[in-house]
Design a protein around this motif. Sequence first.
Motif, mmCIF file in Angstrom:
data_model
loop_
_atom_site.group_PDB
_atom_site.id
_atom_site.type_symbol
_atom_site.label_atom_id
_atom_site.label_comp_id
_atom_site.label_asym_id
_atom_site.label_seq_id
_atom_site.Cartn_x
_atom_site.Cartn_y
_atom_site.Cartn_z
ATOM 1 N N THR A 1 -1.530 2.668 10.888
ATOM 2 C CA THR A 1 -2.218 2.888 10.738
ATOM 3 C C THR A 1 -2.835 3.881 11.275
ATOM 4 N N TYR A 2 -3.487 5.132 10.597
ATOM 5 C CA TYR A 2 -4.171 6.390 11.398
ATOM 6 C C TYR A 2 -5.536 6.506 10.928
ATOM 7 N N LYS A 3 -6.109 7.875 11.397
ATOM 8 C CA LYS A 3 -7.114 7.777 10.844
ATOM 9 C C LYS A 3 -7.516 8.212 9.288
ATOM 10 N N GLY A 4 -7.423 6.360 9.225
ATOM 11 C CA GLY A 4 -7.534 6.356 7.268
ATOM 12 C C GLY A 4 -6.631 6.519 6.840
ATOM 13 N N GLU A 5 -5.196 6.785 7.163
ATOM 14 C CA GLU A 5 -4.242 6.449 6.336
ATOM 15 C C GLU A 5 -3.630 5.573 6.919
ATOM 16 N N THR A 6 -2.451 4.941 5.858
ATOM 17 C CA THR A 6 -2.445 3.616 5.918
ATOM 18 C C THR A 6 -0.650 3.517 5.574
ATOM 19 N N LEU A 7 0.391 3.422 6.204
ATOM 20 C CA LEU A 7 1.174 3.412 6.332
ATOM 21 C C LEU A 7 2.473 1.858 5.819
ATOM 22 N N VAL A 8 2.884 1.309 5.284
ATOM 23 C CA VAL A 8 3.181 -0.061 5.323
ATOM 24 C C VAL A 8 5.096 0.342 5.300
ATOM 25 N N THR A 9 5.568 -0.504 6.223
ATOM 26 C CA THR A 9 7.713 -0.884 5.937
ATOM 27 C C THR A 9 7.709 -1.698 5.731
ATOM 28 N N ALA A 10 8.174 -1.731 4.867
ATOM 29 C CA ALA A 10 8.939 -3.798 4.607
ATOM 30 C C ALA A 10 10.339 -3.460 4.859
ATOM 31 N N ILE A 11 10.572 -4.108 5.386
ATOM 32 C CA ILE A 11 12.919 -4.790 5.607
ATOM 33 C C ILE A 11 12.661 -6.127 5.046
#
Length: 507
Positions: A409-419
Motif C-alpha cells: 500500500t502507498y498513498k491510497g493505492e493497493t497492490l496484492v501479490t498471490a503466489i
Amino acid sequence: MKKITMLVLAVLLLAFIPDEALAKTDDWQGERIYFLMVDRFANGDPANDLDADRDDPSAYHGGDFKGITKRLDYIKEMGFTAIWLTPIFENEGKGYHGYWISDFRKAEEHFGTMEEFKTLVKEAHKRDIKVLLDFVVNHTGYQHEWLTDPDKKDWFHEEQEITNWEDQKQLEDNWLYGLPDLDQENAEVRKYLLDTAKWWITETDIDGYRLDTVRHVPKDFWTEFSKEVKSVKKDFFLLGEVWSEDPAYLAEYEKTGIDSFVDYPFYEEASEIFSKLGTSAGPLVDVWKRNEHYYDSPHLLGTFLDNHDNIRFTRKALINQEPPGTRWKLGLTYLFTAPGIPILYYGSEIALDGAEDPDNRRMMDFRADEELIQYIGKLNKIRSAEPALTKGKMEKLYDRNGLTVLKRTYKGETLVTAINNSDQTAEAIIPAAELADDKVLTGLLAGEEAKNKNGEFELVLNRESAEVYKLNEPAGPHWGLISATIGVPVLFIGYLYAAGRRRKKVS
C-alpha cells in the motif's frame, strides 16, 4: 475557434495517457538492475578476442563493450533501467571476470578500448539506462607489479590467509583467497584508490559503483570513499557487497555512507523457497521486517535470486527435480513486487543453468525461448507503473499450504501479490475489511478479477502460478471515453460550421 478546438482535443487526449507514461523515476528506489558479466554476455568485436577459448570455462569467451552496446535495446525492452557490469579494468592471466586487476586505470583489452566503454555509457544514457561499474579496492591481481616495487612494499598487508572468518581484523588485513591485500590505512594507497574512483566518474560519466568485498576493508575508508565520490557526482549510487547472512552486521556498513547493499539474507531464503515445490513465501515477509528494523533505507537493498558467486537458481531447481521456467516465474513475481531493488543476473531470463564458479558464468545465448523474457517484461512494466511496489508498506494477508498473499500500500493505492507454490489449485479468502468493501481486484498478469462477495474476496490460483492484483473501482461508464467520443465530433462539426459561415461572409 480553431485554437479552442485544438486545446480541447489536447486535454481529452491527455485523459487517455496512463499516469506511468507521464511519471519518471528519479531515484534508485525505482530502478531495476540487469547484472551482466562483460566477458560472458555478447561478442561485438571478434578482433579483441585474442586468446579467447569458449571450450575453457576459465578463459575469456569474447564478450566486450561493443557487444553490450549492441544489446542495450534488448535490455531496455525487458524493462530494466540500469546495468551493473563486472570490473572492466585491465586484468592478468585468465582474469575474464575482472577481479584480478593489474592496472586500475586501463580498460581490459579483451573488452575493448576506453572510447568504446564511453560510447557504451553514452548509448545507455540515451535509453535512460544507468550504468553501475564494479569497483575493487580490497586487493590486486596475484602478480601485480606493485608487489616487486620497492617504493610500494608497504602498500600491502603481510601475506597470511584468513583462518578465522569471525575475526574482523583478519577479514580486513589478511589475504582473501591468496589475493594481495591492499592496506587502505596507508595514506598513499588511500589517495590512489580515492583518486582512481573519482577519475572513472569524471572520465566516463558512470552513475554508480557496486563495491566488491566491502567487509574486507575498514569502515573509515568507506566513509571517506562515499564522501569523495559523491563530491564528484552528488547522486552517485553505491551498492555494497557485504557477504553475510546477519542483517545486523550488514547494516552497520550503512553508517559509512554506502547507499545500498546486495541482500544476502534475502537471497538465502528466497532461492531456497522458490527453487522447490510446496514451500511458503511467508518467511520472506519476516526477512523484510528485519530489514525495516535494522536499516535506515531498507527499500534500497538489492534483492536477487542468484549471481556470479553462487550456483544458478536454475541449477537449484533442477537439483530439486523442478521445471526451472515455472520456478523462475514464481520467484520473479515475488522479486518484482516486494520491497527492494530487483537485480537480475544475465541469462536468468532464459533460465541459464550453471553449477559452481566458473560454470555459473556461461556465455549468454540470445536464441532461447522468449516466454520468460516476456514475463519479465510484464513484471517490469507493472513495477514501473505502480509506486506501491517500490515505496509501499508490505503486509501478509494469507499464508497457508504453499499459497501466500501479500499486500502493498502507498498513498491510497493497493497492490496484492498471490503466489501458489503448491501442486494443486488453491484459494485464499481475504476479508473485505483487509482491502475495501466497494472495490475489485484486477489481475495485471492474467487479467482475472475478484469481487467482494458477502464481505470476502476469493482468490483462486492454479497450481504453481502467481498473480498481481490492483485494487480498483468497479468497472463502469468511462466518462473520459464517452466525452471524447461525443465531444470530438461535435467540436469538429462546430468548427466546420463556423468555417462555412466565414466563407459565406467573405463571399
